[in-house]
Structure formats: C-alpha cells, structure tokens
Design a protein around this motif. Structure first.
Motif: not given
Length: 533
Positions: A35-39, A215-217, A446-448, A456-458
């Motif tokens: 749901x969340x984007x990258x931090x 902002x999304x995170x 991130x992974x696909x 992954x970080x989020x």
C-alpha cells in the motif's frame, strides 16, 4: 493467587489469539509492502551558475569558461538551485529534507586536487510560499567539506579533462518542510593568501541530491500510529487495573511490563500530526529521543524478564540487582543521545552543519556506529545465553513432574511449554529486526511480485513497528492476572502436590521461594530463589 492469563487460558483460545496476532503482523508488513510507497524519494538537481541575486534579473552563465570570457571572478559567481523542480511544490507531508552534495571536478596537470583538500562554501537558504513574493532568508553559513576524490587513470596530459570520482558530501538537513519553495545559493569564495579554495582542482559543476519522505508513506505511518496508540493505551490501563486489584503489591516484573507499555505508548502517540500545521524543526530530534527511550526500555525489560526466571539469582524483585546489565544499556543510550544532539541538535539553528564534515567528526561517528553494532550483537548473544540458562533451569525442575498425578503433570508441562514458546518469540522479535535491516540495505528497495511491486523498505518499517506493538500487547495481556484458578487444591501455588490418591500425601517441592513471596506466574515462582535461603 489465580495466576496469569498465559497459564489459565485454554490452549484453544491461546491458539486463536496467536493466529489473530500473526494476521495483524502479516497485515503490518503488507501495508508497507503493497500500500505505502517507498519511505523516501531522491530528486537530482543539476544546478546552474548565476550572478548574485539583485533587483534585476540575474545574468545566466553556462560554464566557468563563459565566466572567464566575461571577466567575472569566482567570488562573484553564485550557484543556485530551486527546490523542488519546476511546476512542483513541497509539502509538510514530506517531513524532512536531506540534501547531498557532489562536485564534478576535471583533472588538470597544473591544477590537481591536493591531499586533504578542503572546500569552503558560502551557503544560504531562503523560502517562500508563492511564486511572486520575495524570498525570506532562513539560514546562512560558511561551511567546509573535505574532498575525497580518486583519479582512476594515469595523471598525464592525454587524460586532462577526465573527471575525478568524488565521494558524496553531506550538505543540508531540514527537520520540517513547512514551506512550498526553497532556494539554495552556494558560492565558492577564493582567497589565495589565506589558502581558501586553493588546490581543489577545476570544479566544473555541482550536483545536489534532495531526499525527502514520501507523502504517501507519511500518511500510512500516521494512520498506523493513530490506530495503535489507543490499542496499547487501553490494554495498558486494563493490565494495571488488574494488577492493582490484587491483594499483594506488584513485583518487579509486573512493574517492568507497565514501563514497557508506557514507553510503547510514548513512541506511538502521533504528535507528528502537528508537524503538518506547525513548523516544528525539532521533530526529527524528538523522534530519535522517543525511539531511544523505547529501545532502552525494551532491552532492559528482556534482561529483567530472563533474570527474574533464573534460579541462580541470589535476589529477585529488586531493580538494583540488575545494575550490571541495565547500566551499560542506559550508558549506551545516553552516549547515542549525546551523539544525536551533537548533530541534529546543532542543525536546529544551522541546517548546513554535519558531524561528518570534519575528519575528527567522521572518525567519531564511525566509531559510534561500529561500537553500537558490536554492542547490539553482543547483547543479542548475551540474551540468547540467558534464555538458554532459563531453559536449563526449568528443565531441571521437570525431574519432579513424573511423581505427580497425570492431570497435574500435564498442567505444569503445558505451563513450561507456553513459557518456553514465549521466550522463543522474544528472541525471534530481536532477530527479525536485524534480518530485515540487512535486507533493506542489500536490495534496491523493492521487489516485483506478480503484477505488484513490493516496497521492501516500507514493509520493513511498518512490519517491525507493528511487531513491537503486537509483542508489547501480547506481554501485557498474557501476564495480566487471571480470574480463573486451576484446581481446587492449588490455592497458594507455592508447591506442587503429589497424587491426591496417594496415602503418603508427599509434597513435591519445586520451588525454593519462601512461602510469603508471590509472583505473576507459576513458572516465575518455580524458578525463584531468595538470598535468605
């Protein structure tokens, strides 16, 4: 005493509780991963050279060669960047701005970079909230940055014009993003007599990389905090109410559980919501302090939690007994606080300051990081050793179980299994933190996965944060006093009686605790030992 919920709750209900907590844990990871984007987000700014700002429009320069042709001195050239990029706006949801500096330096035989070369920069920061008003000065400073550049080919005339490979340099950090537009002006003053900006090579360009929180995170993070704060607060009040309803005073372990709940609530309270409407530049520092308090409390709790279940403990139920274990944790946390104040504390007045800018500061910072990593590993190994000792002591008590009646033996075997499982969950929580930290560093973020991108970080941030809350929730719930009582003949819980049908009526004593001492669980009392023994 009726014992704790972890002892008296049926196995079926415990399994249901465990499944629910696992589902919430999986949901916490999914919130961050799906749901969340990258931090954070990085924006590259390739800046341009400008004449100093004045009442008229500035004169634009494409390169230093053009400046030389127009006989413009280096002291009169200003390097400027507008944050954000054109047709965009900054937002308080970004929380912070971290800017990294990199020089593009060309190799020249007669203008090489000297060893230990320092770049002196005259830097200023201004802001405004629309595109027509005047800029308002925010900060100004003279800073020095040490160049660390390598030239990978031979230093010959044929290779003149090739670029050095230079390390990134810390430039600026803002603890809040209260304005829409920011302007950074950089000047490289030259003074040959004072050796200012001499021997730094031929600088061709300056690149800035701006990093801010997505902002999304931020919205997902705030939502988690808003949801978890009342959850932990309610279970904490419920837990302590049950403790105070008992006839005996709370023991040390129960007080530590309450303190752990308070520290978790302290880090949960979403005061970050105020940063959306107020220019609170100290929020980053305050967040670090809250994390430090929680982690210090968590590490101390684990030590005392294990120590209170060790038979070789000469005394128990006294905080002063653990000063040798808790003292280094408090001292280490205080050192990290001082280190944080040395950087982010100074940045409250000078956003361009960085402890990494000087050689001494860099060595000190690296030493802090290395020592902190070593101490974390040693702590985890020590915690594993304490858990092993607890398991060994409890296993020694199991030699008395075969002489009991079947029902009583199964009851105590179940208690031992539940306690061991909880200890393993504790070790797993500590280990998962280290594992996910490593994963977040070695991958691209991130992974696909099928048609979805997993951040992954989020997932690491939201998952670990959710895990701490679920762990504290489970500890307070399971160690709360229960209203149930196992068996009519087990009122005191100080000894384990043999088969009720046996004529000898032999009591099998599994604890050396003096009978007037009580505790939260049977396992706690089984492993207790007082100095008066």
């Amino acid at each position: 005493m009726a014992g704790a919920i972890i002892e008296n709750m049926s196995t079926k209900k415990l399994v249901i509780l465990g499944v629910i907590l696992l589902l919430f844990q999986a949901f916490a990871f999914m919130v961050g991963g799906l749901i969340a984007p990258g931090p954070t987000n990085a924006v590259h700014y390739l800046q341009e050279w400008f004449m100093p700002w004045g009442p008229n429009q500035c004169e634009r320069l494409r390169s230093f060669d053009e400046a030389l042709a127009k006989r413009i001195e280096a002291n009169n050239i200003v390097f400027a960047v507008h944050i954000p990029l054109p047709h965009k706006e900054m937002s308080p949801w970004f929380q912070f701005i971290l800017v990294i500096l990199q020089f593009d330096i060309a190799f020249k035989m007669y203008n090489q970079i000297e060893d230990g070369a320092m770049v002196t920069i005259d830097v200023g920061l201004a802001y405004r909230d629309d595109t027509v008003s005047e800029w308002t000065k925010m900060a100004h400073s003279f800073e020095q940055r040490k160049l660390s550049c390598n030239f990978t080919t031979d230093k010959t005339f044929e290779n003149e014009g090739r670029y050095y490979e230079c390390d990134l340099l810390p430039f600026m950090e803002l603890g809040s993003v209260a304005h829409k537009y920011y302007l950074v002006n950089v000047r490289l003053p030259v003074n040959e007599r004072k050796k200012v900006n001499v021997g730094i090579g031929e600088i061709k360009d300056i690149r800035l990389v701006g990093i801010h929180q997505n902002g999304g995170f931020t919205k997902v993070w705030f939502a988690m905090k808003t949801f978890l704060t009342p959850s932990i607060l309610i279970i904490m009040i419920w837990y302590w109410r049950r403790i105070t309803m008992m006839s005996r005073p709370p023991v040390l372990l129960e007080k530590m559980i309450l303190a752990l709940g308070i520290s978790m609530t302290f880090i949960n309270i979403p005061v970050e919501w105020f940063s959306i409407g107020f220019n609170w530049t100290w929020m980053l520092l305050f967040g670090d302090i809250r994390q430090g308090v929680f982690y210090s409390m968590l590490l101390s709790f684990w030590i005392i939690f294990c120590g209170e279940h060790l038979m070789d403990q000469t005394e128990r139920n006294r905080f002063s007994v653990y000063w040798k274990q808790v003292g280094p944790i408090v001292f280490g946390s205080f050192c990290l606080f001082i280190f944080d104040m040395c950087e982010r504390g100074v940045q409250l007045t000078n956003p361009f300051y960085s402890i990494w800018a000087s050689e001494v500061g860099t060595e000190l910072a690296m030493a802090f990081i290395i020592v902190a990593g070593i101490c974390a590993c040693l702590y985890f190994l020590f915690l594993c050793f304490m858990v092993f000792q607890v398991f060994r002591n409890i296993s020694g008590k199991r030699t008395s179980l075969p002489a009991m009646s079947k029902a009583r033996r199964l009851h105590y075997e179940g208690l031992i299994f539940r306690f061991k499982f909880l200890m393993l969950v504790t070790l797993t929580c500590a280990a998962m933190t280290v594992i996910f930290f490593i994963i977040s560093q070695v991958n691209e973020g991130h992974w696909q996965w099928g048609g979805h991108t997993v951040e992954v970080n989020s997932a690491f941030f939201t998952g670990i944060y959710g895990m701490w809350n679920l762990y504290v929730f489970a500890i307070m719930f399971l160690y709360a006093p229960s209203h149930k009582r196992y068996g009519d003949d087990q009122s005191s819980g100080q000894c384990i009686t043999g088969d009720a049908g046996a004529n000898s009526g032999e009591d099998i004593q599994l604890t050396t605790t003096i009978t007037h001492v009580d505790g939260p669980t049977e396992i706690y009392k089984m492993t207790g030992k007082e100095a008066q023994e």
